[in-house]
Design a protein around this motif. Structure first.
Motif, PDB file in Angstrom:
ATOM      1  N   THR A  25      45.955  31.647 -12.172  1.00 41.59           N
ATOM      2  CA  THR A  25      46.901  30.531 -12.232  1.00 41.59           C
ATOM      3  C   THR A  25      47.523  30.297 -10.874  1.00 41.59           C
ATOM      4  O   THR A  25      47.874  31.255 -10.175  1.00 41.59           O
ATOM      5  N   TRP A  26      47.631  29.033 -10.497  1.00 39.80           N
ATOM      6  CA  TRP A  26      48.362  28.634  -9.291  1.00 39.80           C
ATOM      7  C   TRP A  26      49.580  27.820  -9.702  1.00 39.80           C
ATOM      8  O   TRP A  26      49.549  27.093 -10.696  1.00 39.80           O
ATOM      9  N   SER A  27      50.632  27.925  -8.914  1.00 38.35           N
ATOM     10  CA  SER A  27      51.813  27.093  -9.100  1.00 38.35           C
ATOM     11  C   SER A  27      51.917  26.135  -7.922  1.00 38.35           C
ATOM     12  O   SER A  27      51.904  26.567  -6.760  1.00 38.35           O
ATOM     13  N   LEU A  28      52.041  24.840  -8.232  1.00 40.46           N
ATOM     14  CA  LEU A  28      52.123  23.808  -7.194  1.00 40.46           C
ATOM     15  C   LEU A  28      53.508  23.204  -7.059  1.00 40.46           C
ATOM     16  O   LEU A  28      53.848  22.651  -6.015  1.00 40.46           O
ATOM     17  N   GLY A  29      54.292  23.220  -8.118  1.00 44.92           N
ATOM     18  CA  GLY A  29      55.669  22.763  -8.023  1.00 44.92           C
ATOM     19  C   GLY A  29      55.931  21.360  -8.538  1.00 44.92           C
ATOM     20  O   GLY A  29      56.962  21.115  -9.156  1.00 44.92           O
ATOM     21  N   THR A  30      55.004  20.423  -8.291  1.00 48.69           N
ATOM     22  CA  THR A  30      55.216  19.037  -8.717  1.00 48.69           C
ATOM     23  C   THR A  30      53.895  18.455  -9.208  1.00 48.69           C
ATOM     24  O   THR A  30      52.812  18.916  -8.810  1.00 48.69           O
ATOM     25  N   PRO A  31      53.962  17.421 -10.059  1.00 47.69           N
ATOM     26  CA  PRO A  31      52.716  16.766 -10.486  1.00 47.69           C
ATOM     27  C   PRO A  31      51.914  16.194  -9.321  1.00 47.69           C
ATOM     28  O   PRO A  31      50.673  16.199  -9.354  1.00 47.69           O
ATOM     29  N   GLU A  32      52.598  15.702  -8.290  1.00 52.42           N
ATOM     30  CA  GLU A  32      51.894  15.131  -7.136  1.00 52.42           C
ATOM     31  C   GLU A  32      51.095  16.206  -6.411  1.00 52.42           C
ATOM     32  O   GLU A  32      49.928  15.990  -6.035  1.00 52.42           O
ATOM     33  N   ARG A  33      51.705  17.369  -6.210  1.00 52.10           N
ATOM     34  CA  ARG A  33      50.991  18.460  -5.544  1.00 52.10           C
ATOM     35  C   ARG A  33      49.893  19.020  -6.451  1.00 52.10           C
ATOM     36  O   ARG A  33      48.831  19.441  -5.971  1.00 52.10           O
ATOM     37  N   GLN A  34      50.134  19.015  -7.737  1.00 51.62           N
ATOM     38  CA  GLN A  34      49.123  19.460  -8.695  1.00 51.62           C
ATOM     39  C   GLN A  34      47.881  18.582  -8.589  1.00 51.62           C
ATOM     40  O   GLN A  34      46.742  19.083  -8.510  1.00 51.62           O
ATOM     41  N   ARG A  35      48.074  17.253  -8.579  1.00 51.74           N
ATOM     42  CA  ARG A  35      46.940  16.332  -8.441  1.00 51.74           C
ATOM     43  C   ARG A  35      46.246  16.503  -7.097  1.00 51.74           C
ATOM     44  O   ARG A  35      45.017  16.500  -7.013  1.00 51.74           O
ATOM     45  N   ALA A  36      47.033  16.660  -6.037  1.00 51.58           N
ATOM     46  CA  ALA A  36      46.446  16.816  -4.703  1.00 51.58           C
ATOM     47  C   ALA A  36      45.612  18.089  -4.620  1.00 51.58           C
ATOM     48  O   ALA A  36      44.557  18.119  -3.963  1.00 51.58           O
ATOM     49  N   ALA A  37      46.061  19.157  -5.279  1.00 54.14           N
ATOM     50  CA  ALA A  37      45.314  20.416  -5.249  1.00 54.14           C
ATOM     51  C   ALA A  37      43.981  20.269  -5.974  1.00 54.14           C
ATOM     52  O   ALA A  37      42.953  20.799  -5.521  1.00 54.14           O
ATOM     53  N   VAL A  38      43.962  19.561  -7.097  1.00 51.59           N
ATOM     54  CA  VAL A  38      42.698  19.331  -7.799  1.00 51.59           C
ATOM     55  C   VAL A  38      41.732  18.571  -6.896  1.00 51.59           C
ATOM     56  O   VAL A  38      40.540  18.908  -6.803  1.00 51.59           O
ATOM     57  N   GLU A  39      42.227  17.558  -6.198  1.00 49.77           N
ATOM     58  CA  GLU A  39      41.363  16.793  -5.304  1.00 49.77           C
ATOM     59  C   GLU A  39      40.875  17.644  -4.136  1.00 49.77           C
ATOM     60  O   GLU A  39      39.726  17.519  -3.698  1.00 49.77           O
ATOM     61  N   ALA A  40      41.743  18.528  -3.623  1.00 43.86           N
ATOM     62  CA  ALA A  40      41.336  19.406  -2.519  1.00 43.86           C
ATOM     63  C   ALA A  40      40.290  20.409  -2.981  1.00 43.86           C
ATOM     64  O   ALA A  40      39.335  20.718  -2.248  1.00 43.86           O
ATOM     65  N   ILE A  41      40.448  20.923  -4.187  1.00 47.02           N
ATOM     66  CA  ILE A  41      39.448  21.842  -4.737  1.00 47.02           C
ATOM     67  C   ILE A  41      38.120  21.127  -4.878  1.00 47.02           C
ATOM     68  O   ILE A  41      37.061  21.648  -4.486  1.00 47.02           O
ATOM     69  N   ALA A  42      38.151  19.911  -5.437  1.00 50.47           N
ATOM     70  CA  ALA A  42      36.914  19.155  -5.622  1.00 50.47           C
ATOM     71  C   ALA A  42      36.231  18.875  -4.291  1.00 50.47           C
ATOM     72  O   ALA A  42      35.011  19.040  -4.148  1.00 50.47           O
ATOM     73  N   ALA A  43      37.012  18.465  -3.282  1.00 49.42           N
ATOM     74  CA  ALA A  43      36.434  18.168  -1.972  1.00 49.42           C
ATOM     75  C   ALA A  43      35.824  19.419  -1.351  1.00 49.42           C
ATOM     76  O   ALA A  43      34.752  19.366  -0.733  1.00 49.42           O
ATOM     77  N   THR A  44      36.490  20.540  -1.521  1.00 45.34           N
ATOM     78  CA  THR A  44      36.008  21.801  -0.938  1.00 45.34           C
ATOM     79  C   THR A  44      34.734  22.266  -1.609  1.00 45.34           C
ATOM     80  O   THR A  44      33.744  22.613  -0.945  1.00 45.34           O
ATOM     81  N   TRP A  45      34.714  22.262  -2.928  1.00 45.92           N
ATOM     82  CA  TRP A  45      33.547  22.776  -3.640  1.00 45.92           C
ATOM     83  C   TRP A  45      32.375  21.796  -3.603  1.00 45.92           C
ATOM     84  O   TRP A  45      31.217  22.223  -3.533  1.00 45.92           O
ATOM     85  N   ASP A  46      32.651  20.506  -3.631  1.00 45.21           N
ATOM     86  CA  ASP A  46      31.558  19.527  -3.593  1.00 45.21           C
ATOM     87  C   ASP A  46      30.847  19.498  -2.248  1.00 45.21           C
ATOM     88  O   ASP A  46      29.691  19.085  -2.158  1.00 45.21           O
ATOM     89  N   SER A  47      31.527  19.935  -1.202  1.00 45.89           N
ATOM     90  CA  SER A  47      30.958  19.837   0.144  1.00 45.89           C
ATOM     91  C   SER A  47      30.311  21.134   0.624  1.00 45.89           C
ATOM     92  O   SER A  47      29.855  21.196   1.762  1.00 45.89           O
ATOM     93  N   ARG A  48      30.253  22.132  -0.241  1.00 48.84           N
ATOM     94  CA  ARG A  48      29.693  23.420   0.166  1.00 48.84           C
ATOM     95  C   ARG A  48      28.593  23.860  -0.783  1.00 48.84           C
ATOM     96  O   ARG A  48      28.586  23.472  -1.947  1.00 48.84           O
ATOM     97  N   PRO A  49      27.670  24.702  -0.283  1.00 50.93           N
ATOM     98  CA  PRO A  49      26.618  25.215  -1.165  1.00 50.93           C
ATOM     99  C   PRO A  49      27.227  26.078  -2.277  1.00 50.93           C
ATOM    100  O   PRO A  49      28.319  26.631  -2.128  1.00 50.93           O
ATOM    101  N   TRP A  50      26.482  26.171  -3.371  1.00 50.16           N
ATOM    102  CA  TRP A  50      26.918  27.050  -4.452  1.00 50.16           C
ATOM    103  C   TRP A  50      26.996  28.482  -3.915  1.00 50.16           C
ATOM    104  O   TRP A  50      26.065  28.965  -3.286  1.00 50.16           O
ATOM    105  N   PRO A  51      28.131  29.171  -4.134  1.00 51.66           N
ATOM    106  CA  PRO A  51      28.351  30.410  -3.376  1.00 51.66           C
ATOM    107  C   PRO A  51      27.548  31.616  -3.812  1.00 51.66           C
ATOM    108  O   PRO A  51      27.331  32.533  -3.015  1.00 51.66           O
ATOM    109  N   ALA A  52      27.103  31.668  -5.068  1.00 53.34           N
ATOM    110  CA  ALA A  52      26.390  32.859  -5.531  1.00 53.34           C
ATOM    111  C   ALA A  52      25.635  32.534  -6.810  1.00 53.34           C
ATOM    112  O   ALA A  52      26.175  31.845  -7.689  1.00 53.34           O
ATOM    113  N   PRO A  53      24.407  33.033  -6.948  1.00 56.10           N
ATOM    114  CA  PRO A  53      23.665  32.757  -8.189  1.00 56.10           C
ATOM    115  C   PRO A  53      24.324  33.376  -9.414  1.00 56.10           C
ATOM    116  O   PRO A  53      24.113  32.912 -10.530  1.00 56.10           O
TER     117      PRO A  53
END
Length: 258
Positions: A25-53
């Motif tokens: 679990t992560w704590s972000l503090g506000t709905p705006e930061r919560q949404r931004a974190a989801v988008e940052a996670i998506a951008a990070t994972w979508d732009s990198r190879p799958w890390p492990a089989p």
């Protein structure tokens, strides 16, 4: 905020090849930061190879509290996660932290699924889960038999008196881990899919009247039971290896950022 147009498939919590189910679990503090974190996670994972089989799926949920994110990853075995932790995890977290600083990471625990409950097919067919409820139940004895016996009682109660809006519930037992994982071995985590908040709230309102029933009375009076805490979530994103395919969950409240 932009819409997350590719939510991905929901994980199958009961898939037999999962050797370790990790929840954090992560704590972000506000709905705006919560949404931004989801988008940052998506951008990070979508732009990198799958890390492990050995990583079978990774799913992110947003708490209805407007603060928390829950991460649920399924691994073939826990040892593979520890390799990822040492070699690839920090670089991904650094990328997310650069977009959303000061994330509070509240802990990570490893579980193994013990039992599952599924509602009758007539209730489940065509129903998308609009709400996910994750409950952690603590016991005062580390003997895993105690927790298994309690889960057996809960499943029995659900089969006798099912909640109309409950689609499924998967019960996991916590396992010991390395030093950066929780070592509390007296906990059960339940991962439940509900049709929506209204159905869940109706079920909670009915708890009092049915508390005296033999099945639920035995659950609540179980020796060694300390207490339980739960959080409610909406599905946000999941990630799977590119070679894997599964039907996508398209319910709009869960597939878009709030």
């Amino acid at each position: 905020m932009s819409v997350l147009t590719i939510p991905g498939p929901l994980p199958d919590a009961a898939r037999p090849d999962v050797g370790a189910a990790l929840f954090s679990t992560w704590s972000l503090g506000t709905p705006e930061r919560q949404r931004a974190a989801v988008e940052a996670i998506a951008a990070t994972w979508d732009s990198r190879p799958w890390p492990a089989p050995e990583l079978l799926s990774y799913t992110v949920y947003a708490g209805t509290d407007g603060d928390t994110l829950m991460h649920h990853s399924q691994w073939a075995d826990e040892a593979a996660y520890h390799v990822f932790f040492r070699t690839r995890r920090q670089e991904r977290n650094d990328a997310i932290d650069s977009a959303v600083p000061d994330i509070k990471r509240l802990g990570l625990s490893s579980y193994q699924r013990y039992r599952s409950f599924s509602a009758p097919a007539a209730q489940v067919d065509g129903a998308d889960p609009g709400l996910f409820v994750v409950a952690e139940t603590d016991f005062d004895d580390a003997d895993p038999r105690l927790r298994r016996n309690w889960v057996d009682l809960v499943v029995e109660a659900l089969e006798r008196e099912p909640d109309p809006g409950l689609l499924s519930a998967d019960f996991h037992l916590i396992v010991d881990g390395e030093r950066h994982l929780s070592t509390d071995r007296a906990r059960v985590l339940s991962y439940a899919r509900w049709t929506g908040a209204e159905a869940y709230e109706a079920a909670m309102a009915a708890e009092g009247p049915r508390a005296g029933s033999s099945a639920w009375g035995r659950v609540r009076a179980f020796p060694g039971l300390v207490g339980s805490a739960s959080r409610r979530y909406h599905f946000r994103r999941s990630f799977v290896p590119a070679s894997k395919s599964a039907p996508e969950f398209t319910n709009s409240p869960a597939g878009t950022a709030e």
